[in-house]
Design a protein around this motif. Structure first.
Motif, PDB file in Angstrom:
ATOM      1  N   ILE A  92      23.289  75.465 131.075  1.00  0.00           N
ATOM      2  CA  ILE A  92      22.961  76.302 132.228  1.00  0.00           C
ATOM      3  C   ILE A  92      22.988  77.783 131.844  1.00  0.00           C
ATOM      4  N   ARG A 133      22.937  69.824 136.715  1.00  0.00           N
ATOM      5  CA  ARG A 133      22.810  71.160 136.125  1.00  0.00           C
ATOM      6  C   ARG A 133      21.431  71.723 136.417  1.00  0.00           C
ATOM      7  N   PHE A 179      21.434  73.011 139.861  1.00  0.00           N
ATOM      8  CA  PHE A 179      22.152  74.286 139.896  1.00  0.00           C
ATOM      9  C   PHE A 179      21.265  75.431 139.403  1.00  0.00           C
ATOM     10  N   LEU A 180      20.582  75.191 138.296  1.00  0.00           N
ATOM     11  CA  LEU A 180      19.708  76.217 137.721  1.00  0.00           C
ATOM     12  C   LEU A 180      18.552  76.569 138.644  1.00  0.00           C
ATOM     13  N   ASP A 231      18.153  76.044 142.026  1.00  0.00           N
ATOM     14  CA  ASP A 231      18.311  76.183 143.473  1.00  0.00           C
ATOM     15  C   ASP A 231      17.733  77.477 144.019  1.00  0.00           C
ATOM     16  N   LYS A 232      18.116  78.591 143.412  1.00  0.00           N
ATOM     17  CA  LYS A 232      17.677  79.871 143.959  1.00  0.00           C
ATOM     18  C   LYS A 232      16.156  80.009 143.880  1.00  0.00           C
ATOM     19  N   GLN A 251      30.979  79.758 136.784  1.00  0.00           N
ATOM     20  CA  GLN A 251      29.722  80.401 136.414  1.00  0.00           C
ATOM     21  C   GLN A 251      28.878  80.674 137.646  1.00  0.00           C
ATOM     22  N   ALA A 282      24.863  80.957 138.840  1.00  0.00           N
ATOM     23  CA  ALA A 282      23.545  80.580 138.346  1.00  0.00           C
ATOM     24  C   ALA A 282      22.824  81.852 137.905  1.00  0.00           C
ATOM     25  N   PRO A 283      21.821  81.716 137.034  1.00  0.00           N
ATOM     26  CA  PRO A 283      21.143  82.890 136.487  1.00  0.00           C
ATOM     27  C   PRO A 283      20.693  83.893 137.548  1.00  0.00           C
ATOM     28  N   LEU A 284      20.305  83.439 138.724  1.00  0.00           N
ATOM     29  CA  LEU A 284      19.903  84.390 139.751  1.00  0.00           C
ATOM     30  C   LEU A 284      21.072  84.684 140.705  1.00  0.00           C
ATOM     31  N   ASP A 325      23.131  82.948 142.276  1.00  0.00           N
ATOM     32  CA  ASP A 325      23.392  82.020 143.362  1.00  0.00           C
ATOM     33  C   ASP A 325      22.766  80.705 142.966  1.00  0.00           C
ATOM     34  N   PRO A 326      23.351  79.560 143.156  1.00  0.00           N
ATOM     35  CA  PRO A 326      24.697  79.259 143.671  1.00  0.00           C
ATOM     36  C   PRO A 326      25.837  79.582 142.692  1.00  0.00           C
TER      37      PRO A 326
END
Ligand SMILES: Nc1nc2c(ncn2[C@@H]2O[C@H](COP(=O)(O)OP(=O)(O)O)[C@@H](O)[C@H]2O)c(=O)[nH]1
Ligand SMILES: [Mg+2]
Lengths: 654, 76
Positions: A232, A323, A326-327, A329-330, B44, B46-48, B50-51
């Motif tokens: 991630i 994972r 998670f990566l 979602d946004k 951690q 997330a790269p942006l 969130d979450p």
């Protein structure tokens, strides 16, 4: 003596399915609960020489306060004594590394007064995690018998079986007794009450674990943090994910090409054999022209479907899929979707039905609805045979682009197209749907696990089997119906085909004459008349009436396309040849130009990429959205869009 | 001054869950062990951003900032 009824229950990822597989072997079947399409897995297990058990694998759940359809099933089975699946004994499966959370469900199950066994799974991890358990005091505090098992190493299974045999001696009293607290009088809402009860259950579990469980913290989270750091990572994470996707699709096409060609020619051979060895007549014709090509049209799916299920189940089981959620979602939220929409969108590449069901995990209704509506755009395996055959007709097999197989790239482009349109329509829906919802989102990040070969193998076999039989029934029925419609016709054009043709073409030799008669007959058969009727509508897309027939039948299910053409092209033709060869030789009756030109090919590809042609999907969308509104909108919008794009593409390219 | 929430924790920080602001915290989260008195660690983002990926008292899960900002904590 009748079988002991055993129910397996547990949090997701505790190894319930692995244990189920250990207990039952291949002696299991997947069905549905009445009225809803949650998988119901039932299997049989021999406990000892005299006694066997019927074991049911309930859907994974975090608690008995049903918050989803899957969880609801577990509650219904366990709380209703008259339910046909009501068990004699419940086995609660927990993960030895996650006892604190897993025992929460256990304390709830224990309240129900059913004899309950605690199966502590993943015992093989004890040593390298430095875990120590005082079994005796844990058993007495939890009012139960405990089996330490490792589904992975097949250990402790026979002890568990012994406990099941002796289920009558198990305690049925609750282990957690809530003190009638003064607080419960002052809290008014149901939710607050529930919250407090949850807190107290956790306090109870904590006190039990403090007395009976210890873990050396040094050994705790090495593998997780190591892999998380890469998987991630803000750049590598995405890079790895897209590399995996890309490799899956390349592999899919090149690995299944060979078995698919083989199946295709084998079935052509079978038809030939039937004709050679069986007495001539209606039955032989039905077999050689209807049933065998029909079955072939199903069997040809198996390699690609099996590979897809293989990849998705490995991604899920290893813990990697969470994972990805998670990566993503946004990013997905920007399009009105959830990170959890990734699972439906990827599973949609196998089949939209389980994919739409997987959308149940999405907590937010708007995100879930959008996911359900756009998932059918992803390239499901039913489209693959259509794509595969059309691509192979319009792109030469040896074509290379930068050393990549062009056929493979084209397939990949179609996948991306489906994906892209899904995402774009999600964005539009997000803009125009007015639904007020809160964005709850919780996802467990499970420990990384090496998937057990046996689990993966069972999943692949079970799902492929279910798919092939489900699709198979429809395809077979349609093939037979089609054959009948193609072999008979109204009026004397059909019955006097021979005389009419002989009169019109007096100077043809016998072979040419027979071919001409066959095609004249087909044109005047029931199916021919149907195809001719819609020809004006589909001609602008570059289709002749035979493709028109295939398009009509495809509205039952897309995979029928190839089977339909196989049936139509083989009616009345004697020589053995593969369906692909026959398609290549097809010409338009008026212009004598090949039917499967590049323009028509692209037009068919686009039409199948976008049209909503699957009765089962419509049925499942109706069920999941509680009404006809959404599936009907979905069908008309998708199919209208399909028609339009196919039309534009053909008119530009022709 | 407003207290800290999970959303305000830095990567690697640990805290104790104190209370919930409003009733908007989903039941499922509570049932997974996100309750008063348990510790939480931010593993951690997330790269942006969130979450947020958390370890709540031994349970590993990810939640969105929207919910995380409703869970009051006390830094350790
Ligand atoms: N180390 C270990 N891993 C296991 C064991 N049982 C299952 N697993 C793994 O745990 C993961 C989840 O298993 P699964 O049976 O799908 O869990 P379910 O979600 O509860 O049905 C898979 O990757 C399995 O390979 C076990 O006894 N030991
Ligand atoms: Mg399972």
């Amino acid at each position: 003596m009748s079988d002991i009824k055993v129910a397996l229950i547990g949090n997701p990822n505790t190894g319930k399915t692995s244990l189920f597989n250990r207990l039952t072997g291949l002696n299991q079947k997947v069905g549905n609960y009445p009225g809803i399409t949650v998988d119901k897995k039932v299997g049989h297990s021999k406990l000892n020489k005299a006694i066997s058990a019927e074991i049911i694998d309930l859907p994974g759940t975090y608690s008995l306060n049903a918050s989803s359809l899957d969880e609801d099933v577990a509650v219904q089975v366990l709380s209703d004594k008259t339910n046909e699946n009501y068990p004699d004994v419940v086995v609660v499966v927990v993960d030895i590394e996650n006892l604190k959370r897993n025992l929460y469900l256990y304390t709830q199950v224990k309240d129900l007064g059913i004899p309950t066994i605690l199966a502590v799974n993943m015992a093989d991890q004890m040593k390298n995690r430095g875990i120590d358990i005082d079994m005796q005091s844990m058993e007495s505090l939890l009012e139960t018998k405990i089996a330490l098992v490792s589904s992975k190493q097949n250990k402790g299974i026979s002890f568990l079986k012994k406990l099941i045999v002796d289920y009558k001696s198990l305690s049925t009293v609750p282990c957690f007794i809530d003190e009638p607290s003064v607080l419960s009088k002052i809290v008014n809402t149901e939710k607050k009450k529930h919250h407090l009860e949850t807190v107290r259950r956790y306090q109870f579990i904590k006190s039990v674990l403090e007395k009976t469980y210890s873990q050396d913290p040094q050994n705790a989270k090495d593998l997780r943090s190591l892999l998380d750091r890469v998987l991630i990572h803000k750049y590598f994470g995405y890079l790895i994910f897209f590399t995996i996707l890309f490799s899956i699709f390349q592999a899919l096409f090149s690995w299944s090409a060979f078995p698919m060609d083989y199946i295709d020619s084998t079935f052509a051979g079978f038809s030939e054999m039937a004709r050679a060895h069986l007495p001539e007549g209606v039955f032989t014709n039905l077999l050689a022209e209807g049933i065998i090509p029909g079955i072939g049209g199903v069997v040809i799916f198996i390699p690609q479907i099996a590979f897809l299920f293989l990849f998705t189940s490995v991604l899920e089981e290893s813990g990697y899929m969470s994972r990805v959620v998670f990566l993503m979602d946004k990013i997905m939220r920007k399009f009105g979707l959830s990170g959890k929409s990734i699972v439906p969108l990827i599973s949609g590449t196998a089949c939209a039905i389980p994919a739409i069901m997987a959308a149940r995990n999405i907590e937010n209704w708007k995100e879930r609805l959008i996911t359900i509506l756009v998932t059918p755009f992803t390239t499901c395996s039913a489209r693959l045979p259509v794509y595969a055959i059309i691509i192979s007709l319009i792109v030469p097999a040896e074509a290379r682009f930068m050393s990549f197989n062009v056929q493979g790239l084209m397939l990949m482009a179609l996948y991306l197209l489906g994906f892209g349109v899904a995402i774009l329509s999600a964005m539009l829906l997000d803009k125009f749907l007015k639904l007020e919802t809160k964005s709850y989102f919780v996802i467990e990040m499970p420990n990384y696990k090496l998937p057990l070969f046996k689990n993966v193998a069972y999943t692949v076999i079970e799902k492929t089997k279910a798919f092939v039989f489900e699709a198979g029934k429809i395809i077979l029925a349609i093939s037979i119906l089609l054959w009948v419609l193609a072999s008979y016709g109204p009026g004397k054009d059909f019955s006097h085909a021979k005389e009419i043709v002989t009169q019109n073409y007096p100077d043809l030799n016998e072979e040419e004459l027979n071919a001409e008669i066959a095609s004249y007959k087909l044109e005047n058969s029931y199916i021919g008349i149907m195809g001719k009727t819609i020809e004006p509508v589909i001609r602008p897309l570059g289709y002749d009436w035979k493709i028109g027939v295939a398009v009509i039948t495809s509205f039952a299910a897309r995979e029928v396309f190839v089977g339909t053409l196989a049936t139509i092209y083989s009616v009345g033709s004697e020589e053995e040849s593969t369906i692909k060869d026959r398609m290549r030789n097809e010409v338009f009756q008026d212009s004598k130009k090949p039917v499967y030109s590049f323009a028509t090919g692209v037009s068919i590809l686009l039409f199948y990429a976008f049209a909503m042609q699957c009765m089962s999907t419509i049925a499942i969308v109706k069920r999941e959205t509680n009404g006809w509104k959404w599936p009907l909108i979905q069908m008309f919008v998708m199919s209208g869009f399909a028609y339009l794009t196919a039309l534009i593409a053909y008119q530009i390219l022709k | 001054m407003k207290g800290s929430t999970i959303a305000s924790l830095q990567k690697g920080e640990r805290a104790i869950i104190k209370s919930f602001e409003g009733i908007d915290v989903p039941l499922k989260l509570i049932e997974m062990g996100c309750i008063e008195g348990n510790y939480v660690e931010v593993l951690q983002r997330a790269p942006l951003k969130d979450p947020i990926y958390l370890n709540i008292s031994g349970t590993y899960l990810a939640i969105r900032i929207e919910v995380a900002s409703k869970i009051m904590v006390e830094r350790l």
